[in-house]
Design an enzyme around this catalytic site. Structure first.
Site, PDB file in Angstrom:
ATOM      1  N   CYS A 195      -5.921  10.190  -2.482  1.00 40.96           N
ATOM      2  CA  CYS A 195      -6.737   9.318  -3.324  1.00 40.96           C
ATOM      3  C   CYS A 195      -6.444   9.627  -4.786  1.00 40.96           C
ATOM      4  CB  CYS A 195      -8.218   9.517  -3.014  1.00 40.96           C
ATOM      5  SG  CYS A 195      -8.852  11.092  -3.627  1.00 40.96           S
ATOM      6  N   MET A 206       2.347   5.054   1.490  1.00 36.95           N
ATOM      7  CA  MET A 206       2.901   5.473   2.775  1.00 36.95           C
ATOM      8  C   MET A 206       1.754   5.785   3.732  1.00 36.95           C
ATOM      9  SD  MET A 206       6.170   7.784   1.675  1.00 36.95           S
ATOM     10  CE  MET A 206       6.822   7.816   3.347  1.00 36.95           C
ATOM     11  N   CYS A 219      -7.661  13.309  -5.928  1.00 39.24           N
ATOM     12  CA  CYS A 219      -6.856  14.417  -5.399  1.00 39.24           C
ATOM     13  C   CYS A 219      -5.433  14.364  -5.945  1.00 39.24           C
ATOM     14  CB  CYS A 219      -6.859  14.398  -3.878  1.00 39.24           C
ATOM     15  SG  CYS A 219      -8.497  14.683  -3.181  1.00 39.24           S
ATOM     16  N   GLY A 234       0.839  -1.194   0.000  1.00 34.41           N
ATOM     17  CA  GLY A 234       0.000   0.000   0.000  1.00 34.41           C
ATOM     18  C   GLY A 234       0.871   1.240   0.000  1.00 34.41           C
ATOM     19  N   GLU A 239       9.983  -2.831   4.158  1.00 33.34           N
ATOM     20  CA  GLU A 239      10.486  -1.899   3.129  1.00 33.34           C
ATOM     21  C   GLU A 239      11.083  -2.660   1.946  1.00 33.34           C
ATOM     22  OE1 GLU A 239       9.781   1.197   3.366  1.00 33.34           O
ATOM     23  OE2 GLU A 239       9.662   1.691   5.507  1.00 33.34           O
ATOM     24  N   LYS A 276       1.265  -0.532   6.721  1.00 36.86           N
ATOM     25  CA  LYS A 276       1.925  -1.773   6.290  1.00 36.86           C
ATOM     26  C   LYS A 276       2.790  -2.359   7.392  1.00 36.86           C
ATOM     27  CE  LYS A 276       4.209   0.165   2.994  1.00 36.86           C
ATOM     28  NZ  LYS A 276       3.686   1.523   3.171  1.00 36.86           N
ATOM     29  N   CYS A 331      -6.875   9.825   2.552  1.00 35.55           N
ATOM     30  CA  CYS A 331      -6.518  11.001   1.761  1.00 35.55           C
ATOM     31  C   CYS A 331      -6.579  12.246   2.634  1.00 35.55           C
ATOM     32  CB  CYS A 331      -7.461  11.141   0.571  1.00 35.55           C
ATOM     33  SG  CYS A 331      -7.128  12.621  -0.417  1.00 35.55           S
ATOM     34  N   CYS A 336      -9.414  14.834   1.148  1.00 34.52           N
ATOM     35  CA  CYS A 336     -10.864  14.606   1.086  1.00 34.52           C
ATOM     36  C   CYS A 336     -11.361  13.508   2.025  1.00 34.52           C
ATOM     37  CB  CYS A 336     -11.296  14.298  -0.346  1.00 34.52           C
ATOM     38  SG  CYS A 336     -10.878  12.631  -0.871  1.00 34.52           S
TER      39      CYS A 336
END
Ligand code: ZN
Length: 200
Positions: free
Chosen positions: A183, A24, A186, A22, A95, A28, A151, A154
């Protein structure tokens, strides 16, 4: 909270590769640590590796943003993981996007010997392009979990790591000072605005 985890063979004798991926700030590392902790609770021997270039917080710990950490071994390259893995049931790798493609073969070989391999890594770089060995890792994994950030513009689910600073190279270590989870809508809006500004 069990819904993120697949039912893996808990006898520890059947190897597999799990990838948690996914943007940052998507959690994770927290999810990686959660799975490793649960393996430890089950009495399994666990080892954790991360690329030595990621020393943002600490040399010897996998540290997540909520400060739960597990001691880990920094390695210069993927093959060092094979050399340093002892008699363990579970290997965690954080990482993973910073390793070269040989990490794919390393994960496969560990899983082939019966080890449960749990890998966490960024799926996309700051330009929204697949990051390093991650696509290949996703291809060979038995299980994939995609986690999302929120996000910051939004409040919808974010999958992009937008870089706020001007640096152009792929690897720029940083936190919320440098990156912002966004998102698709954006992210595209900001990229478009930046392009327009560049033209002026
Ligand atoms: Zn948004």
């Amino acid at each position: 909270m069990d819904f993120l985890e697949n039912s893996v063979d808990s006898t520890g004798k059947r190897g597999s590769v799990e990838v948690i991926t996914g943007s940052m700030f998507s959690g994770k590392t927290e999810e990686l640590i959660r799975r490793l902790r649960r393996a430890q609770f089950a009495g399994l021997k666990v080892e954790i590796f991360k690329p030595s270039l990621d020393t943002r917080f600490s040399e010897t710990r996998v540290v997540s943003h909520d400060d739960k950490s597990i001691v880990s071994t920094p390695v210069d390259n993927a093959s060092a993981i094979l050399l340093l893995t002892g008699d363990v049931s579970v290997v965690g790798i954080d990482e993973a996007q910073f390793f070269d493609n040989s990490i794919v073969d390393v994960c496969s070989r560990l899983a082939d010997t019966g080890i449960r391999v749990i890998v966490a890594g960024l799926d996309m770089d700051f330009m929204g392009k697949p990051f390093g060995p991650m696509p290949a890792l996703l291809a060979i994994a038995e299980f994939i979990t995609k986690v999302h950030a929120i996000c910051m513009r939004c409040g919808n689910l974010a999958q992009y790591s937008f870089r706020k600073s001007e640096e152009e190279q792929i690897v720029v270590l940083g936190e919320k000072d440098k990156y912002e989870p966004l998102c698709r809508t954006c992210y595209n809006q900001l990229i478009r605005n930046n392009l327009n500004n560049d033209e002026k």
